[in-house]
Design an enzyme around this catalytic site. Structure first.
Site, short mmCIF file in Angstrom:
data_model
loop_
_atom_site.label_atom_id
_atom_site.label_comp_id
_atom_site.label_asym_id
_atom_site.label_seq_id
_atom_site.Cartn_x
_atom_site.Cartn_y
_atom_site.Cartn_z
N GLU A 3 -17.52 35.64 5.37
CA GLU A 3 -16.21 36.12 6.00
C GLU A 3 -14.92 35.59 5.27
O GLU A 3 -13.94 36.25 5.47
CB GLU A 3 -16.23 36.10 7.39
CG GLU A 3 -15.79 34.78 8.33
CD GLU A 3 -16.63 33.67 7.73
OE1 GLU A 3 -15.99 32.47 7.82
OE2 GLU A 3 -17.75 33.75 7.52
N LYS B 124 -7.79 29.40 4.63
CA LYS B 124 -8.59 30.00 5.64
C LYS B 124 -8.59 29.59 7.13
O LYS B 124 -8.82 28.47 7.24
CB LYS B 124 -10.04 29.88 5.14
CG LYS B 124 -11.13 30.37 6.16
CD LYS B 124 -12.67 30.06 5.45
CE LYS B 124 -13.51 30.39 6.37
NZ LYS B 124 -15.12 30.12 5.89
N ARG C 179 -13.82 34.49 2.57
CA ARG C 179 -13.45 35.14 1.47
C ARG C 179 -12.94 36.46 1.51
O ARG C 179 -11.99 36.87 0.91
CB ARG C 179 -14.53 35.45 0.19
CG ARG C 179 -15.77 36.41 0.72
CD ARG C 179 -16.76 36.15 -0.01
NE ARG C 179 -17.65 34.73 0.37
CZ ARG C 179 -18.68 34.48 0.03
NH1 ARG C 179 -19.34 35.24 -1.14
NH2 ARG C 179 -19.40 33.23 0.07
N LYS D 248 -25.43 32.73 12.76
CA LYS D 248 -25.75 31.45 12.43
C LYS D 248 -26.94 31.06 13.14
O LYS D 248 -27.03 31.32 14.34
CB LYS D 248 -24.52 30.39 12.29
CG LYS D 248 -23.62 31.13 11.26
CD LYS D 248 -22.45 29.89 11.30
CE LYS D 248 -21.33 30.19 10.25
NZ LYS D 248 -21.73 29.74 8.91
N ASP E 252 -16.49 30.62 13.91
CA ASP E 252 -17.42 31.46 12.99
C ASP E 252 -18.71 31.41 13.25
O ASP E 252 -19.73 30.33 13.19
CB ASP E 252 -17.42 30.78 11.32
CG ASP E 252 -18.44 31.74 10.60
OD1 ASP E 252 -18.40 32.74 10.89
OD2 ASP E 252 -18.49 31.20 9.31
#
Length: 475
Positions: free
Chosen positions: A329, A245, A331, A257, A250
């Site tokens: 995200e 990954k 996955r 977040k 992120d």
């Protein structure tokens, strides 16, 4: 990186380092007077031979360091080497006298020395003298320098690869966009890897629907990097596939977040960094297997073009996914990459690595990575490799009940399973993109991707966790 050499003897040095398992210094070139000073110091201090115990003694030869060893395990010697980084403060050289007659001891201590001496100081314009790495060179005394040098070559390659993983994870997100990351991977062609980079145009043509949905809110276009190492040209298939990954930053997307500690999310690409560094090590070590590594590189940002909670996307496999949380995200990125590896390259054994869930970190802390697998032998081999390298795994469950939590009333699945068992439901989501005849393991490294306090072989910061484990596993 500290320069390491091996020799039968050294006439002079800034610092002498002696390892001891029994409170006595052996194979010494020191004078009898200095040896007596050392033995008296050991006795008076009630020196206990253990890897974290280091004592400094001054004599006519100058500074002498006594390093205790509680056992002869590889990890003990590695930790001893890491502890010596801060113990030796001179600007130039040191010489290490082993506690045993084993060549393996000096190789493992040297390996730990390299791992523990890592620094990420690229952006420091001013550095105080007390924080600078003092030690420049260490010579290790052994009866067989040629053998030690040969054994150490592999360890040095692995240490350099750990450095690469730590460097990538330490870079700020503005200096490591998906494109920049892909360009760095392309440069590894010099190591012997075959590298292909899929651009956004190619990803759209191949229908990487989930991965593209993560990237569509960012101004930085995604990339997928494919790295191949052919160590057995006579064989037409791959022995192992690694998937990582690579979310270079992120934010959570529309499911934003909290602002506190969001800067840490520059490390949400640790899985990709570890796969990249590991593939480099396989190529330089000339391993005899055929191995392929694929990393999905994206940035997850909120914008007017970002994926919305409730959107439905079609994966590369053709399965549809209802995205209820855009912060789940990783996955999505992994699912498309896993399917691409199987459908395009026919890989039958896969290990993926990802900083995937906070749930695993809550369960296992910073001591273990979560292991999920559909095959007991693969799980056992990975666990054994973790024990050998100190990068420990703990197996967690996947079952039909967890898998059912992903069912959606309007799509084939949703990307979150609910409040509980987040690590297991995330693994079950990935499992929906694993073909029935594929042996697969998922390593959730969210809790071990960095070290908050630091260890002898991992200074505070990015750990490069997984490079050593995978190198042990490939054997």
């Amino acid at each position: 990186m500290i320069t390491v050499s091996f020799a039968k003897s050294v006439k002079s040095s800034d610092v002498f380092v002696f390892a001891t398992v029994n409170g006595k210094v052996k194979n010494s070139e020191l004078s009898n007077a200095d040896l007596k000073i050392i033995q008296n110091a050991l006795k008076q201090s009630k020196f206990v031979a253990q890897s974290e115990k280091i004592m400094t003694v001054w004599g006519s030869a100058g500074k002498t360091i006594i390093a205790g060893v509680k056992d002869e395990a590889d990890l003990t010697f590695q930790n001893l080497g890491g502890n010596l980084v801060s113990a030796v403060k001179e600007d130039e050289t040191a010489v290490y006298y082993p506690a045993t007659d084993s060549v393996n001891e000096v190789v493992q201590v040297a390996f730990g020395l390299l791992l523990g001496s890592y620094r990420f100081d690229k952006y420091l314009t001013k550095e105080t003298a007390d924080k600078k790495l003092k030690l420049k060179k260490m010579t290790f005394i052994t009866d067989n320098p040629a053998q030690a040098k040969k054994l150490f070559q592999e360890k040095q390659i692995i240490a350099e690869s750990v450095y690469l993983a730590r460097d990538l994870c330490s870079e700020p997100a503005n200096a490591l966009t998906p494109k920049i990351f892909a360009d760095k991977i392309k440069d590894l062609s010099n190591s012997g890897l075959s590298v292909d980079i899929l651009t956004v145009k190619e990803l759209k043509a191949k229908k990487f629907g989930m991965l593209l949905s993560v990237a569509q809110g960012s101004a930085n276009e995604p990339r997928v990097a494919v790295m191949k190492w052919i160590g057995n040209p006579k064989k037409k298939t791959f022995d192992l596939g690694l998937v990582g990954k690579g979310v270079t930053f992120d934010s959570g997307g529309i499911s934003l977040k909290p602002g506190a500690n969001m800067g840490d999310m520059k490390q949400d690409m640790t899985g990709a960094a570890v796969v990249t560094a590991t593939m480099r090590s396989f190529a330089l070590r000339q391993v005899k297997q055929n191995i392929i590594g694929i990393v999905g590189l994206v940035e997850n940002m909120p914008s007017g073009t970002a994926t919305r909670p409730g959107d439905i996307v079609t994966s590369l496999s053709g399965q549809t996914v209802e995205i209820l949380n855009t912060d789940a995200e990783g996955r999505l990125v992994l699912g498309d990459c896993l399917w691409y590896m199987q459908s395009t390259y026919g890989v039958k054994k896969i290990v993926d690595l990802a900083t995937l869930t906070g749930a695993v970190m809550m369960a296992l802390g910073e001591e273990y990575a979560g292991l999920f697998a559909n095959n007991d032998v693969l799980a056992d081999n990975l666990t054994t490799a973790g024990q050998e390298t100190g990068e420990h795994l703990w197996r967690l469950p996947m079952n039909k009940a967890y898998n059912k939590m992903l069912d959606s009333p309007i799509a084939d699945m949703k990307n979150i399973g609910g409040r509980y068992a987040g690590g297991s439901t995330a693994a079950c989501f990935l499992g929906r993109f694993i073909k029935e005849d594929t042996v697969w393991a998922h390593l959730d490294i969210a809790g071990v991707d960095s070290s908050e306090k630091g260890t002898p072989t991992c200074p505070k910061g990015s750990s490069g966790w997984g490079v050593r484990l995978l190198n042990a596993f490939i054997k």
